[in-house]
Design a protein around this motif. Structure first.
Motif, PDB file in Angstrom:
ATOM      1  N   GLN A  31      -1.525 -30.253  -8.261  1.00 55.81           N
ATOM      2  CA  GLN A  31      -1.610 -30.214  -9.725  1.00 55.81           C
ATOM      3  C   GLN A  31      -0.741 -29.562 -10.361  1.00 55.81           C
ATOM      4  O   GLN A  31      -0.247 -28.517  -9.886  1.00 55.81           O
ATOM      5  CB  GLN A  31      -3.051 -30.234 -10.135  1.00 55.81           C
ATOM      6  N   LEU A  32      -0.204 -29.852 -11.829  1.00 56.08           N
ATOM      7  CA  LEU A  32       0.582 -29.207 -12.410  1.00 56.08           C
ATOM      8  C   LEU A  32      -0.313 -27.840 -12.999  1.00 56.08           C
ATOM      9  O   LEU A  32      -1.542 -27.857 -13.186  1.00 56.08           O
ATOM     10  CB  LEU A  32       0.795 -30.085 -13.837  1.00 56.08           C
ATOM     11  N   ASP A  33       0.452 -26.969 -13.335  1.00 51.04           N
ATOM     12  CA  ASP A  33      -0.431 -25.629 -14.020  1.00 51.04           C
ATOM     13  C   ASP A  33      -0.680 -25.628 -15.359  1.00 51.04           C
ATOM     14  O   ASP A  33      -1.771 -25.207 -15.536  1.00 51.04           O
ATOM     15  CB  ASP A  33       0.904 -24.630 -13.852  1.00 51.04           C
ATOM     16  N   ASP A  34      -0.148 -26.476 -16.183  1.00 49.76           N
ATOM     17  CA  ASP A  34      -0.487 -26.732 -17.330  1.00 49.76           C
ATOM     18  C   ASP A  34      -1.901 -27.905 -17.592  1.00 49.76           C
ATOM     19  O   ASP A  34      -1.345 -28.946 -17.095  1.00 49.76           O
ATOM     20  CB  ASP A  34       0.703 -27.247 -18.156  1.00 49.76           C
ATOM     21  N   PRO A  35      -2.871 -27.498 -17.832  1.00 53.14           N
ATOM     22  CA  PRO A  35      -3.871 -28.443 -17.830  1.00 53.14           C
ATOM     23  C   PRO A  35      -3.830 -29.514 -18.628  1.00 53.14           C
ATOM     24  O   PRO A  35      -4.101 -30.851 -18.555  1.00 53.14           O
ATOM     25  CB  PRO A  35      -5.248 -27.497 -18.544  1.00 53.14           C
ATOM     26  N   ARG A  36      -2.902 -29.358 -19.794  1.00 53.21           N
ATOM     27  CA  ARG A  36      -2.718 -30.610 -20.830  1.00 53.21           C
ATOM     28  C   ARG A  36      -1.688 -31.554 -20.110  1.00 53.21           C
ATOM     29  O   ARG A  36      -1.944 -32.846 -20.089  1.00 53.21           O
ATOM     30  CB  ARG A  36      -2.029 -30.145 -22.082  1.00 53.21           C
ATOM     31  N   LEU A  37      -0.744 -31.053 -19.478  1.00 51.25           N
ATOM     32  CA  LEU A  37       0.196 -32.038 -18.867  1.00 51.25           C
ATOM     33  C   LEU A  37      -0.510 -32.718 -17.654  1.00 51.25           C
ATOM     34  O   LEU A  37      -0.285 -33.942 -17.210  1.00 51.25           O
ATOM     35  CB  LEU A  37       1.683 -31.354 -18.152  1.00 51.25           C
ATOM     36  N   GLU A  38      -1.237 -31.785 -16.950  1.00 55.09           N
ATOM     37  CA  GLU A  38      -2.067 -32.604 -15.745  1.00 55.09           C
ATOM     38  C   GLU A  38      -2.828 -33.847 -16.223  1.00 55.09           C
ATOM     39  O   GLU A  38      -3.187 -34.821 -15.675  1.00 55.09           O
ATOM     40  CB  GLU A  38      -2.895 -31.324 -15.027  1.00 55.09           C
ATOM     41  N   ARG A  74       4.519 -36.393 -12.161  1.00 56.18           N
ATOM     42  CA  ARG A  74       4.187 -35.008 -12.479  1.00 56.18           C
ATOM     43  C   ARG A  74       5.448 -34.199 -12.811  1.00 56.18           C
ATOM     44  O   ARG A  74       5.558 -33.390 -13.752  1.00 56.18           O
ATOM     45  CB  ARG A  74       3.429 -34.344 -11.564  1.00 56.18           C
ATOM     46  N   ALA A  78       6.719 -32.602 -16.319  1.00 56.28           N
ATOM     47  CA  ALA A  78       6.875 -31.024 -16.226  1.00 56.28           C
ATOM     48  C   ALA A  78       8.400 -30.719 -16.944  1.00 56.28           C
ATOM     49  O   ALA A  78       8.496 -29.780 -17.552  1.00 56.28           O
ATOM     50  CB  ALA A  78       6.826 -30.426 -14.839  1.00 56.28           C
TER      51      ALA A  78
END
Length: 139
Positions: A31-38, A74, A78
């Motif tokens: 997963q991406l580190d940024d919860p909003r982007l994920e 993803r 990002a």
């Protein structure tokens, strides 16, 4: 000629599993580190069809093709692309079939028009039969 055919029969089946032996793309399962982007990535991936499975979204599929597509979604998010841009890029690359929510266009209008025409035709046939049956019942 026979030698070439024999060589093809040996090499082609040996090359097919090579593609599956590649390691998954970095963001295929991470997963991406940024919860909003994920959250944006997951929302977009749920609306895209796996081209290998054809009955699952890329979010649900374990196919390597779906993993590559999850990685693309993803990594592009990002990099700053908007989900609409990513969807447009994927549709441009793989065609309208990839989207569970196809837009009405030159190639997809029959998907929307044919069911409507069938409903109108069925209503006309049922209406005629009902009128004909009423006419017979009164005579």
């Amino acid at each position: 000629m026979r030698l070439l055919l024999a060589l093809l029969l040996v090499l082609v089946p040996a090359a097919l599993p090579a593609q599956e032996g590649l390691p998954p793309a970095p963001y295929a399962y991470r997963q991406l580190d940024d919860p909003r982007l994920e959250a944006q990535a997951r929302e977009l991936m749920a609306t895209l069809r796996c081209l290998t499975c054809q009955s699952q979204s890329i979010a649900d599929s374990d196919a390597s093709m779906a993993g590559d597509m999850r990685h693309q979604v993803r990594s592009r998010l990002a990099a700053g692309e908007r989900p609409e841009e990513i969807r447009a890029w994927l549709i441009g690359r793989y065609g309208d079939y990839i989207s569970y929510q196809p837009a009405i266009g030159a190639t997809t209008w029959p998907l929307f028009a044919v069911p409507a025409l069938l409903l109108v035709g069925a209503a006309l046939v049922i209406g005629r039969r009902l009128r004909r049956d009423r006419g017979k019942g009164l005579a």
